[in-house]
Design an enzyme around this catalytic site. Structure first.
Site, PDB file in Angstrom:
ATOM      1  N   CYS A 130       0.842  -1.197   0.000  1.00 29.45           N
ATOM      2  CA  CYS A 130       0.000   0.000   0.000  1.00 29.45           C
ATOM      3  C   CYS A 130       0.876   1.246   0.000  1.00 29.45           C
ATOM      4  CB  CYS A 130      -0.932  -0.031   1.213  1.00 29.45           C
ATOM      5  SG  CYS A 130      -2.118   1.316   1.234  1.00 29.45           S
ATOM      6  N   CYS A 131       1.905   1.257   0.857  1.00 29.59           N
ATOM      7  CA  CYS A 131       2.814   2.403   0.894  1.00 29.59           C
ATOM      8  C   CYS A 131       3.580   2.542  -0.425  1.00 29.59           C
ATOM      9  CB  CYS A 131       3.805   2.267   2.055  1.00 29.59           C
ATOM     10  SG  CYS A 131       3.125   2.717   3.664  1.00 29.59           S
ATOM     11  N   CYS A 212      -1.442   8.346   7.454  1.00 31.53           N
ATOM     12  CA  CYS A 212      -2.737   7.987   6.885  1.00 31.53           C
ATOM     13  C   CYS A 212      -3.687   7.537   8.003  1.00 31.53           C
ATOM     14  CB  CYS A 212      -2.572   6.855   5.886  1.00 31.53           C
ATOM     15  SG  CYS A 212      -1.653   7.317   4.431  1.00 31.53           S
ATOM     16  N   CYS A 215      -3.817   3.876   9.361  1.00 29.96           N
ATOM     17  CA  CYS A 215      -2.584   3.353   9.973  1.00 29.96           C
ATOM     18  C   CYS A 215      -2.119   4.229  11.132  1.00 29.96           C
ATOM     19  CB  CYS A 215      -1.494   3.254   8.917  1.00 29.96           C
ATOM     20  SG  CYS A 215      -1.976   2.230   7.530  1.00 29.96           S
ATOM     21  N   CYS A 238       7.514   4.063   6.019  1.00 28.33           N
ATOM     22  CA  CYS A 238       6.577   3.913   4.909  1.00 28.33           C
ATOM     23  C   CYS A 238       7.120   3.048   3.790  1.00 28.33           C
ATOM     24  CB  CYS A 238       6.246   5.271   4.327  1.00 28.33           C
ATOM     25  SG  CYS A 238       5.238   6.223   5.440  1.00 28.33           S
TER      26      CYS A 238
HETATM   27  S1  SF4 Z   1       0.354   4.582   5.719  1.00 24.92           S
HETATM   28 FE1  SF4 Z   1      -1.251   2.980   5.597  1.00 24.92          FE
HETATM   29  S2  SF4 Z   1      -2.886   3.760   4.252  1.00 24.92           S
HETATM   30 FE2  SF4 Z   1      -1.059   5.093   4.024  1.00 24.92          FE
HETATM   31  S3  SF4 Z   1      -0.055   4.305   2.235  1.00 24.92           S
HETATM   32 FE3  SF4 Z   1       0.915   3.286   4.003  1.00 24.92          FE
HETATM   33  S4  SF4 Z   1      -0.272   1.399   4.389  1.00 24.92           S
HETATM   34 FE4  SF4 Z   1      -1.458   2.699   2.953  1.00 24.92          FE
END
Ligand code: SF4
Length: 424
Positions: A130-131, A212, A215, A238
């Site tokens: 996701c990051c 985010c 998280c 991240c």
């Molecule tokens: S902090 Fe969480 S929601 Fe944001 S990009 Fe990374 S995994 Fe995704």
């Protein structure tokens, strides 16, 4: 988008090298944060410095320093699409209050979101991917434009940062500037108070380190401020190249980081190798071996997440014919250079079954095979062989123009006269 006045290729690595990063730190070690920022922006890399800011709980100090030195300094905000609404409001508030006139939001690529995170819940099961999609990938083309990056990292934050200097030289002649390297919690609080800087709206609600929304959680009194980030997961940053406070870690070429070659470049690969701990109904972003899929077909078909299929030599892809459209990627295993069964599988998939999603080759792949694989419809390659990686980067692959087993209708088998072939 704001552009650096100088492109990386025009930069002055020799100047940096001759000055020496050690000398630079020696000269400016005692300097305060504003002085460090001013040296970097005005003297060392004029017009070639930018900031990535999360506009989180601590960001205001660095942004205030930037505004004092140069309010037009390019500042990039990673708009991951997962921020708290309060963070988005804070971005606007700080732009206005500090007079920042060059803030640019950068977004994840829509096609990456559609492909890898269609439901927006990838953070839940695979936060690293996701990051990558939401931060690392969008940031990369930006980082290439600048020779210097200002970060908000501080020595006290993690033990890895315990020796953080004001200036760091990266392997590709970029320089990271850490004006707050020597700040501790008390210094941050004192700076905010002295300049009457607004807190992030969630700070007073117990959010001490803010990223985010999915998280980030509230921390208890006395708890490490970052304990609320990715709580319960063994994750602190991240990703490899971008950290929680907006630091560019160590810039590398995509080709050095990734093994998946697709659409003419090396890219991040969200897929993982299937392992026995994965569950048919819940797995995602894994290439399921064909026999495992067939054994648990119903559960896999009920699984709503993106999945791939792994076809090994000896597997009968025909057995999954009706379900091929369920897979966003099919990986064909090439265990050895001499094993040509994967080519037949690829042709079966693309020609007979009209499979049109990602078709990737995995295994022991050498550069001579790639043109042949492409002829069979393979459009992605997982490459670990170094000379083959270099050949791909430099776009020097052998041409194939003699065909013993022609593909499609345009290739003519060797020794055949075209008019005879047409006649037949
Ligand atoms: S902090 Fe969480 S929601 Fe944001 S990009 Fe990374 S995994 Fe995704």
């Amino acid at each position: 988008m704001a552009m650096a006045s100088t492109l990386h290729s025009d930069r002055q690595p020799d100047k940096l090298r001759s000055l020496g990063i050690v000398a630079l730190n020696g000269m400016f070690d005692e300097m305060d944060a504003v002085g460090v920022m001013r040296q970097a922006v005005a003297e060392i890399l004029p017009g070639d410095v930018a900031i990535v800011s999360s506009f989180g709980a601590d960001s205001v100090v660095l942004l205030h320093i930037a505004a004092q030195v140069d309010p037009s300094l390019p500042i990039y905000f990673l708009e991951t699409g997962k921020h708290f609404p309060e963070t988005l409001a804070y971005v606007e508030q700080l732009k206005k209050q500090l007079g920042l006139i060059n803030v640019t939001a950068i977004h994840p690529a829509p096609h990456d979101l559609a492909r890898f995170d269609p439901d927006g819940d990838l953070w839940e099961t695979d936060p690293d991917s996701c990051c990558h999609i939401r931060k690392t990938e969008p940031l990369e083309p930006i980082t290439e434009q600048f020779g210097g990056w200002v970060t908000g990292r501080k020595r006290f934050q993690t033990k890895e940062r315990g020796v953080l200097p004001h200036f760091e030289l990266t392997s590709d002649d970029r320089i990271k500037i850490n004006p707050l390297a020597y700040f501790n919690d008390a210094d941050v609080a004192a700076y905010k108070a002295e300049h009457d800087l607004p807190e992030h709206p969630l700070y007073s609600h117990g959010y001490k380190s803010i990223g985010c929304a999915p998280c980030t959680s509230v921390v208890a009194e006395g708890e490490d401020p970052r304990a609320g980030r990715w709580r319960g997961l063994n994750k602190k940053e991240c990703g490899i190249h971008y950290d929680f406070s907006g630091a560019i870690a160590s810039p590398m070429n995509a080709a050095d980081k990734y093994s998946l070659f697709k659409d003419g470049t090396f890219v991040a690969d969200p897929f993982r190798v299937w392992d026995e701990t994965m569950v048919a109904g819940e797995a995602r972003y894994a290439h399921v071996p064909l026999p495992v899929f067939l054994e648990n077909r119903e559960a896999f078909l009920a699984n709503p997440h993106p999945l791939g299929l792994l076809v090994s030599p000896g597997d009968r892809v025909e057995d999954a014919e009706a379900d091929l459209g369920r897979f966003v990627s099919i990986a064909i295993k090439f265990p050895a250079f001499t094993d040509g069964r994967g080519y037949s599988t690829a042709r079966l998939l693309t020609e007979r079954y009209q499979y049109a999603n990602e078709l990737r080759a995995v295994g022991d792949i050498l550069q001579d095979q790639i043109p042949l694989m492409r002829r069979c419809g393979i459009n992605a390659f997982v490459i670990t062989h170094k000379p083959t990686r270099e050949a791909l980067i430099e776009n020097r692959l052998p041409e194939v123009n003699i065909f013993y087993q022609p593909v499609g209708t345009s290739e003519v088998p060797v020794g055949t006269r075209p008019y005879l072939r047409r006649a037949s």
